[in-house]
Every structure is written in C-alpha cells, then in structure tokens.
Write a protein that holds these residues in place. Structure first.
Motif, PDB file in Angstrom:
ATOM      1  N   SER A  96      -0.089  -8.928 -35.948  1.00 24.80           N
ATOM      2  CA  SER A  96      -0.302 -10.066 -35.054  1.00 24.80           C
ATOM      3  C   SER A  96      -1.636 -10.717 -35.411  1.00 24.80           C
ATOM      4  O   SER A  96      -2.647 -10.031 -35.523  1.00 24.80           O
ATOM      5  CB  SER A  96      -0.325  -9.607 -33.591  1.00 24.80           C
ATOM      6  OG  SER A  96       0.898  -9.004 -33.256  1.00 24.80           O
ATOM      7  N   TRP A  97      -1.609 -12.037 -35.559  1.00 17.80           N
ATOM      8  CA  TRP A  97      -2.776 -12.806 -35.981  1.00 17.80           C
ATOM      9  C   TRP A  97      -3.168 -13.771 -34.877  1.00 17.80           C
ATOM     10  O   TRP A  97      -2.314 -14.276 -34.155  1.00 17.80           O
ATOM     11  CB  TRP A  97      -2.441 -13.609 -37.229  1.00 17.80           C
ATOM     12  CG  TRP A  97      -1.887 -12.807 -38.361  1.00 17.80           C
ATOM     13  CD1 TRP A  97      -0.625 -12.291 -38.477  1.00 17.80           C
ATOM     14  CD2 TRP A  97      -2.566 -12.432 -39.549  1.00 17.80           C
ATOM     15  NE1 TRP A  97      -0.482 -11.632 -39.649  1.00 17.80           N
ATOM     16  CE2 TRP A  97      -1.662 -11.701 -40.342  1.00 17.80           C
ATOM     17  CE3 TRP A  97      -3.846 -12.657 -40.034  1.00 17.80           C
ATOM     18  CZ2 TRP A  97      -1.995 -11.184 -41.580  1.00 17.80           C
ATOM     19  CZ3 TRP A  97      -4.190 -12.141 -41.269  1.00 17.80           C
ATOM     20  CH2 TRP A  97      -3.275 -11.409 -42.026  1.00 17.80           C
ATOM     21  N   ARG A  98      -4.442 -14.083 -34.773  1.00 20.32           N
ATOM     22  CA  ARG A  98      -4.885 -15.077 -33.791  1.00 20.32           C
ATOM     23  C   ARG A  98      -4.455 -16.476 -34.215  1.00 20.32           C
ATOM     24  O   ARG A  98      -4.107 -17.302 -33.381  1.00 20.32           O
ATOM     25  CB  ARG A  98      -6.399 -15.009 -33.615  1.00 20.32           C
ATOM     26  CG  ARG A  98      -6.823 -13.720 -32.918  1.00 20.32           C
ATOM     27  CD  ARG A  98      -8.265 -13.723 -32.505  1.00 20.32           C
ATOM     28  NE  ARG A  98      -8.680 -14.825 -31.660  1.00 20.32           N
ATOM     29  CZ  ARG A  98      -8.484 -14.915 -30.345  1.00 20.32           C
ATOM     30  NH1 ARG A  98      -7.848 -13.960 -29.714  1.00 20.32           N
ATOM     31  NH2 ARG A  98      -8.936 -15.953 -29.672  1.00 20.32           N
ATOM     32  N   THR A  99      -4.496 -16.741 -35.521  1.00 21.95           N
ATOM     33  CA  THR A  99      -4.082 -18.038 -36.055  1.00 21.95           C
ATOM     34  C   THR A  99      -3.425 -17.809 -37.409  1.00 21.95           C
ATOM     35  O   THR A  99      -3.625 -16.767 -38.031  1.00 21.95           O
ATOM     36  CB  THR A  99      -5.278 -19.001 -36.256  1.00 21.95           C
ATOM     37  OG1 THR A  99      -6.138 -18.455 -37.261  1.00 21.95           O
ATOM     38  CG2 THR A  99      -6.042 -19.222 -34.967  1.00 21.95           C
ATOM     39  N   LYS A 159       6.134 -15.621 -38.291  1.00 21.39           N
ATOM     40  CA  LYS A 159       6.029 -16.610 -37.217  1.00 21.39           C
ATOM     41  C   LYS A 159       4.674 -17.288 -37.314  1.00 21.39           C
ATOM     42  O   LYS A 159       3.657 -16.682 -36.972  1.00 21.39           O
ATOM     43  CB  LYS A 159       6.187 -15.926 -35.859  1.00 21.39           C
ATOM     44  CG  LYS A 159       7.537 -15.288 -35.661  1.00 21.39           C
ATOM     45  CD  LYS A 159       7.621 -14.596 -34.321  1.00 21.39           C
ATOM     46  CE  LYS A 159       8.938 -13.846 -34.216  1.00 21.39           C
ATOM     47  NZ  LYS A 159       8.992 -13.016 -33.012  1.00 21.39           N
ATOM     48  N   GLY A 212       3.566 -19.362 -35.358  1.00 18.66           N
ATOM     49  CA  GLY A 212       3.056 -19.374 -33.989  1.00 18.66           C
ATOM     50  C   GLY A 212       3.233 -20.700 -33.289  1.00 18.66           C
ATOM     51  O   GLY A 212       3.937 -21.588 -33.744  1.00 18.66           O
ATOM     52  N   LYS A 213       2.563 -20.804 -32.153  1.00 16.91           N
ATOM     53  CA  LYS A 213       2.646 -22.023 -31.352  1.00 16.91           C
ATOM     54  C   LYS A 213       1.320 -22.760 -31.437  1.00 16.91           C
ATOM     55  O   LYS A 213       0.264 -22.163 -31.635  1.00 16.91           O
ATOM     56  CB  LYS A 213       2.986 -21.699 -29.903  1.00 16.91           C
ATOM     57  CG  LYS A 213       1.903 -20.928 -29.183  1.00 16.91           C
ATOM     58  CD  LYS A 213       2.267 -20.678 -27.728  1.00 16.91           C
ATOM     59  CE  LYS A 213       1.103 -19.988 -27.042  1.00 16.91           C
ATOM     60  NZ  LYS A 213       1.322 -19.760 -25.642  1.00 16.91           N
ATOM     61  N   THR A 270      -2.717 -18.901 -31.715  1.00 14.66           N
ATOM     62  CA  THR A 270      -1.344 -19.346 -32.009  1.00 14.66           C
ATOM     63  C   THR A 270      -0.304 -18.253 -31.866  1.00 14.66           C
ATOM     64  O   THR A 270       0.877 -18.525 -31.952  1.00 14.66           O
ATOM     65  CB  THR A 270      -1.264 -19.904 -33.443  1.00 14.66           C
ATOM     66  OG1 THR A 270      -1.612 -18.863 -34.349  1.00 14.66           O
ATOM     67  CG2 THR A 270      -2.149 -21.116 -33.612  1.00 14.66           C
ATOM     68  N   GLU A 271      -0.746 -16.998 -31.675  1.00 21.53           N
ATOM     69  CA  GLU A 271       0.176 -15.866 -31.567  1.00 21.53           C
ATOM     70  C   GLU A 271       1.075 -15.771 -32.795  1.00 21.53           C
ATOM     71  O   GLU A 271       2.279 -15.582 -32.701  1.00 21.53           O
ATOM     72  CB  GLU A 271       0.977 -15.937 -30.273  1.00 21.53           C
ATOM     73  CG  GLU A 271       0.104 -15.908 -29.029  1.00 21.53           C
ATOM     74  CD  GLU A 271       0.879 -16.066 -27.733  1.00 21.53           C
ATOM     75  OE1 GLU A 271       2.121 -15.969 -27.742  1.00 21.53           O
ATOM     76  OE2 GLU A 271       0.212 -16.280 -26.708  1.00 21.53           O
ATOM     77  N   SER A 272       0.473 -15.900 -33.957  1.00 23.83           N
ATOM     78  CA  SER A 272       1.191 -15.808 -35.229  1.00 23.83           C
ATOM     79  C   SER A 272       1.477 -14.331 -35.537  1.00 23.83           C
ATOM     80  O   SER A 272       0.748 -13.441 -35.090  1.00 23.83           O
ATOM     81  CB  SER A 272       0.347 -16.410 -36.345  1.00 23.83           C
ATOM     82  OG  SER A 272      -0.032 -17.724 -36.003  1.00 23.83           O
ATOM     83  N   SER A 273       2.546 -14.067 -36.331  1.00 23.93           N
ATOM     84  CA  SER A 273       2.870 -12.675 -36.630  1.00 23.93           C
ATOM     85  C   SER A 273       3.742 -12.540 -37.869  1.00 23.93           C
ATOM     86  O   SER A 273       4.395 -13.494 -38.299  1.00 23.93           O
ATOM     87  CB  SER A 273       3.573 -12.018 -35.440  1.00 23.93           C
ATOM     88  OG  SER A 273       4.829 -12.634 -35.209  1.00 23.93           O
TER      89      SER A 273
END
Length: 172
Positions: A63-66, A115, A117-118, A125-128
């Motif tokens: 899981s990434w912040r961005t 992903k 993210g958003k 962005t909740e990237s993953s």
C-alpha cells in the motif's frame, strides 16, 4: 522469558537490490494449508486434513500513499523478486536494554492488480499493488525459519523440509 519482541521499528522494500522510492506498507502472505475433508466409516464425524507442504494462494500486498514510479513499474507482467528487510524492537528484560533484531522476507511474485488510487485534493491516493507469491523465505535474527517454494516442491519450516519425501517419491 527475557526477550520481549515489542514492535517493528521500521523496514525497507527492495527489488533486485534497489531500495524502493516512496512510503509503503506491506501485508505479508498468509500460510493457509490446502485441506481435504476426511469422513467415512471408522471416524466419528469428519475433519479437515492439511495436504503436507501445500498452501492456498499466497498474496503480498503493498500500500502506497501516492503513485510512484516503483508502484507503476511493478505492474509489469513478470516475476518480481522483492526483499523486505525490517528491524524488530526487542526488550531484553534481563539487562533493561532494547535491541534491534533483523527480520527479512524474500518473495518471488507476479502482479495480480495495480491500483493507481483515487485523486482527492490534500489526501493520500490509497494506491496499491497485489501479487501472487510462489516463493517465500523468512529469516528472524539471521536464522531461516520458513522457505516455501511452490514450483520446486520445497516446504521448509524450522529446518525441516516437509516435501523432501514427496520429491523423492516423485522421482526428483
């Protein structure tokens, strides 16, 4: 017990020896045995019997912040070798000192999903990334505890290879 493991101090993720750029959290694969229900004459009921050395799908999630270049490049449809190296904070109660104990997890994995993210102003962005793991090895304080290699019939837990007899029976 004089050694009290308290928490993960920090960790880094590497791909092919290169440290990731970006802030990432990792969820390690779960070891869930494949099972078959055994029932019939002579048994008072039924029970699930694990298949020795065989595991359900093993998934690694990052899981990434961005979004980062690493997150995006990990979408490549190939086997990625990832190395997660951490330090566990251990309270040595006998002498009142803290020490850092190394934890290392190595996996061979292929991407299942990426992903980006958003997009929301002022928010992560909740990237993953999600990966299917076919190989995993775990060391704690320099000692190898687990090695699962699904493609080469290896299941070593605490120094015992539970699939050695199976490889022999299969002619390998």
């Amino acid at each position: 017990m004089n050694q009290i493991p308290e928490k993960l101090i920090n960790f880094r993720v590497y791909e092919n020896g290169v440290n990731f750029a970006g802030i990432v959290d990792a969820e390690l694969p779960e070891l869930e045995s494949m099972t078959e229900t055994v029932k019939g004459a002579g048994i008072a009921g039924e029970y699930d019997s694990p298949v020795i050395g065989h595991y359900q799908s093993m998934t690694l999630s990052l899981s990434w912040r961005t979004p980062t270049p690493r997150l995006l490049s990990l979408a490549a449809p190939k086997v990625h070798q990832l190395d997660l190296r951490g330090a566990i904070q251990v309270n040595d109660a006998a002498n009142g000192q803290y020490k850092a104990v190394p934890l290392r997890v190595t996996v061979n994995c292929t991407p299942k999903s990426t992903k980006p993210g958003k997009l929301e102003v002022g928010s992560p962005t909740e990237s993953s990334n999600e990966f299917e793991v076919t190989y995993m090895k775990i060391w704690y304080d320099g000692k190898e505890y687990i090695e699962i290699d699904k493609l080469n019939f290896i299941c070593k837990i605490d120094g015992v290879d539970y699939l050695a007899a199976v490889r022999l029976a299969l002619g390998g």
